[in-house]
Design a protein around this motif. Structure first.
Motif, mmCIF file in Angstrom:
data_model
loop_
_atom_site.group_PDB
_atom_site.id
_atom_site.type_symbol
_atom_site.label_atom_id
_atom_site.label_comp_id
_atom_site.label_asym_id
_atom_site.label_seq_id
_atom_site.Cartn_x
_atom_site.Cartn_y
_atom_site.Cartn_z
ATOM 1 N N HIS A 139 11.746 2.097 11.954
ATOM 2 C CA HIS A 139 11.062 2.536 13.182
ATOM 3 C C HIS A 139 11.939 3.532 13.954
ATOM 4 O O HIS A 139 13.168 3.393 13.997
ATOM 5 C CB HIS A 139 10.749 1.323 14.060
ATOM 6 N N PRO A 140 11.328 4.544 14.609
ATOM 7 C CA PRO A 140 12.088 5.537 15.387
ATOM 8 C C PRO A 140 12.977 4.925 16.472
ATOM 9 O O PRO A 140 13.953 5.557 16.898
ATOM 10 C CB PRO A 140 10.992 6.406 16.009
ATOM 11 N N PHE A 141 12.668 3.708 16.921
ATOM 12 C CA PHE A 141 13.489 3.035 17.939
ATOM 13 C C PHE A 141 14.949 2.940 17.514
ATOM 14 O O PHE A 141 15.858 3.008 18.345
ATOM 15 C CB PHE A 141 12.909 1.643 18.212
ATOM 16 N N PHE A 142 15.191 2.815 16.213
ATOM 17 C CA PHE A 142 16.556 2.610 15.732
ATOM 18 C C PHE A 142 17.307 3.905 15.462
ATOM 19 O O PHE A 142 18.472 3.871 15.060
ATOM 20 C CB PHE A 142 16.535 1.737 14.475
ATOM 21 N N LYS A 143 16.658 5.053 15.703
ATOM 22 C CA LYS A 143 17.354 6.322 15.492
ATOM 23 C C LYS A 143 18.474 6.544 16.506
ATOM 24 O O LYS A 143 19.361 7.371 16.284
ATOM 25 C CB LYS A 143 16.349 7.474 15.553
ATOM 26 N N GLN A 144 18.444 5.800 17.610
ATOM 27 C CA GLN A 144 19.499 5.938 18.614
ATOM 28 C C GLN A 144 20.811 5.314 18.154
ATOM 29 O O GLN A 144 21.858 5.524 18.768
ATOM 30 C CB GLN A 144 19.058 5.308 19.932
ATOM 31 N N ILE A 145 20.776 4.527 17.089
ATOM 32 C CA ILE A 145 21.996 3.905 16.562
ATOM 33 C C ILE A 145 22.778 4.939 15.768
ATOM 34 O O ILE A 145 22.293 5.483 14.770
ATOM 35 C CB ILE A 145 21.646 2.694 15.677
ATOM 36 N N LYS A 146 23.977 5.230 16.216
ATOM 37 C CA LYS A 146 24.811 6.252 15.586
ATOM 38 C C LYS A 146 26.103 5.690 15.001
ATOM 39 O O LYS A 146 26.747 6.345 14.183
ATOM 40 C CB LYS A 146 25.165 7.355 16.606
ATOM 41 N N ARG A 147 26.497 4.489 15.446
ATOM 42 C CA ARG A 147 27.784 3.933 15.007
ATOM 43 C C ARG A 147 27.590 2.541 14.420
ATOM 44 O O ARG A 147 26.528 1.948 14.534
ATOM 45 C CB ARG A 147 28.759 3.861 16.197
ATOM 46 N N ARG A 148 28.631 2.027 13.832
ATOM 47 C CA ARG A 148 28.604 0.670 13.309
ATOM 48 C C ARG A 148 28.617 -0.319 14.473
ATOM 49 O O ARG A 148 29.200 -0.038 15.519
ATOM 50 C CB ARG A 148 29.810 0.429 12.403
ATOM 51 N N PRO A 149 28.002 -1.511 14.270
ATOM 52 C CA PRO A 149 28.040 -2.522 15.336
ATOM 53 C C PRO A 149 29.461 -2.885 15.764
ATOM 54 O O PRO A 149 29.709 -3.139 16.944
ATOM 55 C CB PRO A 149 27.328 -3.725 14.690
ATOM 56 N N SER A 150 30.387 -2.912 14.816
ATOM 57 C CA SER A 150 31.776 -3.271 15.150
ATOM 58 C C SER A 150 32.407 -2.271 16.100
ATOM 59 O O SER A 150 33.311 -2.618 16.870
ATOM 60 C CB SER A 150 32.612 -3.360 13.871
ATOM 61 N N GLU A 151 31.926 -1.040 16.088
ATOM 62 C CA GLU A 151 32.442 -0.019 16.994
ATOM 63 C C GLU A 151 31.689 0.001 18.314
ATOM 64 O O GLU A 151 32.288 0.204 19.369
ATOM 65 C CB GLU A 151 32.335 1.365 16.331
ATOM 66 N N ALA A 152 30.377 -0.234 18.258
ATOM 67 C CA ALA A 152 29.533 -0.035 19.433
ATOM 68 C C ALA A 152 29.356 -1.273 20.307
ATOM 69 O O ALA A 152 29.455 -1.193 21.542
ATOM 70 C CB ALA A 152 28.165 0.484 19.005
ATOM 71 N N LEU A 153 29.074 -2.443 19.699
ATOM 72 C CA LEU A 153 28.704 -3.608 20.502
ATOM 73 C C LEU A 153 29.807 -4.072 21.455
ATOM 74 O O LEU A 153 29.525 -4.353 22.623
ATOM 75 C CB LEU A 153 28.241 -4.752 19.598
ATOM 76 N N PRO A 154 31.073 -4.195 21.007
ATOM 77 C CA PRO A 154 32.104 -4.597 21.975
ATOM 78 C C PRO A 154 32.170 -3.666 23.182
ATOM 79 O O PRO A 154 32.400 -4.120 24.307
ATOM 80 C CB PRO A 154 33.400 -4.537 21.146
ATOM 81 N N GLU A 155 31.919 -2.395 22.958
ATOM 82 C CA GLU A 155 31.918 -1.426 24.066
ATOM 83 C C GLU A 155 30.693 -1.631 24.959
ATOM 84 O O GLU A 155 30.789 -1.575 26.193
ATOM 85 C CB GLU A 155 31.933 -0.015 23.481
ATOM 86 N N LEU A 156 29.540 -1.893 24.347
ATOM 87 C CA LEU A 156 28.308 -2.067 25.113
ATOM 88 C C LEU A 156 28.292 -3.371 25.901
ATOM 89 O O LEU A 156 27.578 -3.494 26.892
ATOM 90 C CB LEU A 156 27.096 -2.026 24.167
ATOM 91 N N PHE A 157 29.067 -4.360 25.460
ATOM 92 C CA PHE A 157 29.122 -5.648 26.152
ATOM 93 C C PHE A 157 30.122 -5.667 27.307
ATOM 94 O O PHE A 157 30.187 -6.654 28.034
ATOM 95 C CB PHE A 157 29.486 -6.762 25.166
ATOM 96 N N ARG A 158 30.921 -4.652 27.457
ATOM 97 C CA ARG A 158 31.917 -4.657 28.528
ATOM 98 C C ARG A 158 31.262 -4.834 29.882
ATOM 99 O O ARG A 158 30.163 -4.325 30.107
ATOM 100 C CB ARG A 158 32.720 -3.342 28.505
ATOM 101 N N PRO A 159 31.917 -5.531 30.833
ATOM 102 C CA PRO A 159 33.304 -6.029 30.804
ATOM 103 C C PRO A 159 33.482 -7.358 30.060
ATOM 104 O O PRO A 159 34.569 -7.897 30.029
ATOM 105 C CB PRO A 159 33.628 -6.206 32.279
ATOM 106 N N LEU A 160 32.409 -7.879 29.460
ATOM 107 C CA LEU A 160 32.523 -9.127 28.713
ATOM 108 C C LEU A 160 33.385 -8.921 27.470
ATOM 109 O O LEU A 160 33.269 -7.909 26.782
ATOM 110 C CB LEU A 160 31.137 -9.607 28.303
#
Length: 401
Positions: free
Chosen positions: A345-366
């Motif tokens: 689905h086009p919704f997932f085209k916004q994903i550009k990096r691996r989860p290991s690189e992106a999710l810890p950054e997106l969860f900050r400050p957690l």
């Protein structure tokens, strides 16, 4: 019930429990140091402990189930889960490190997922919903797991945010396999099933209309896609559609085509956005019917939170996200795409990096719960106290894998 009454069932469990997925994880309770309780479940017959695997120092989650107090139905339920766990091997499904019986307890060893469940994250840090990009990573991980499960001929039947666990490195894993059900009957794949999930009281808001309806038409893997749509709303809105409704009203709403939706500036009337937010009306995440959420408009990149003091849903989520959710929540199962189709689905085209690189950054400050890695947590009272404080935001039921 006496443990002797489970002689046959226990024998089967014992046979299953001798399986060890990784030789380095010994099927021996003395190899594990129990640290603190992080959850309970199965009608309080299961305790989930954070533990340390002594030979390597690695931290794991251990489910300890009191078999002596289990009914025959519960034992059969567990047998089904263990059989599936032996069969499934996929990076997006929570792995089982070892399974064995210690005295009268069944011990199931899983890796410790340091971010907890997606529900934990909502409850403790993202009360008004996560960022759209973080949700995209989580939903993609869920879809990969569901694609595998459906390909193997099973229906998950318990898809929700508390059954999505996230590791310190951002790996997204599905759990909750205890309610899984096979479409394979007598060597052939059935088109539908009619079995109603046992112990499903806590899952009702996520279940599809056809599962709740319990009619002769039955349901298939597409019921999981509906539950995925409810989970998407749960992650985006911070609460679960239908959650506070009586079961009968919930059933009627779903059968009548009431469609939950994402809450943002395109679905909440402007006059409500200027008011103090509530959990009723449009702010409940329930639309009046198909298409009732109105047209979708995007004002550039989707934002995820309003400015300080503003309405939490004064944001604009992408049209692709809205379209994705609407596809999942189609009233008629045959209109819902498969997991394989939704992965593209086009919704997932916004994903550009691996989860290991992106999710810890997106969860900050957690940050992930790794404070127990220090030497003081290896048994000292101060270390365990600090650890329990770090784990305090985890909801008990969310660790009922």
């Amino acid at each position: 019930m006496s443990f002797l009454a489970h002689e046959d069932s226990r024998g089967s469990l014992t046979s299953l429990a001798r399986w060890d997925t990784m030789a380095s994880f010994q099927p021996d309770s003395s190899a594990y140091e129990l640290l603190t309780v992080i959850g309970q479940g199965l009608e309080d017959l299961m305790t989930v402990n954070l533990a340390r695997y002594k030979p390597t120092g690695e931290h794991v989650a251990i489910r300890r189930i009191a078999l002596e107090s289990c009914t025959n139905e519960m034992v059969a339920f567990l047998q089904g889960e263990l059989l599936v766990s032996k069969l499934f091997h996929h990076p997006s499904i929570l792995p089982y490190r070892s399974i064995f019986i210690a005295q009268n307890e069944l011990w199931i060893i899983n890796p410790f997922m340091a971010y907890g469940s997606a529900r934990d994250l909502i409850s403790s840090h993202f009360m008004d919903g996560m960022s759209e990009l973080a949700i995209a990573y989580i939903l993609l991980g869920m879809l990969k797991a569901l694609e595998y499960i459906h390909h193997m001929g099973y229906v998950h039947r318990s898809v929700k945010a508390s059954h999505v666990l996230i590791a310190a490195d951002g790996q997204v894993c599905m759990s909750g396999l205890r309610s899984i059900f096979s479409l394979i009957r007598h060597g052939q794949r059935a088109k539908v099933v009619h079995d109603f999930p046992p112990y499903s009281v806590k899952v009702l808001p996520w279940l599809s209309p056809e599962v709740l309806q319990q009619n002769l038409q039955g349901y298939d893997f597409r019921s999981d896609i509906y539950s995925l749509g409810i989970t998407a709303c749960e992650l985006a809105n911070g609460h679960v559609p239908f959650k506070d409704m009586p079961a009968t009203q919930m059933l009627l709403e779903k059968l009548n085509g009431t469609v939950p939706c994402l809450l943002d500036s395109t679905t909440i009337p402007p006059e409500e956005l200027s008011m103090k937010p509530s959990r009723s009306g449009a702010d409940s995440g329930i639309c009046e019917g198909p298409g009732a959420c109105g047209a979708r408009h995007s004002n550039g990149d989707p934002s995820t939170a309003s400015s300080a003091g503003g309405h939490p849903y004064s944001r604009t989520l992408s049209p692709q996200f809205h379209a994705f959710v609407e596809l999942c929540l189609q009233r008629e199962p045959e209109k819902r795409p498969s997991a394989t189709t939704l992965i593209g689905h086009p919704f997932f085209k916004q994903i550009k990096r691996r989860p290991s690189e992106a999710l810890p950054e997106l969860f900050r400050p957690l940050t992930p719960i790794t404070s127990f890695d220090g030497p003081q947590a290896q048994g000292s009272t101060a270390g365990l106290s600090s650890l329990e404080s770090g784990l305090s935001h985890l909801e008990v039921d969310d660790w009922d894998f």
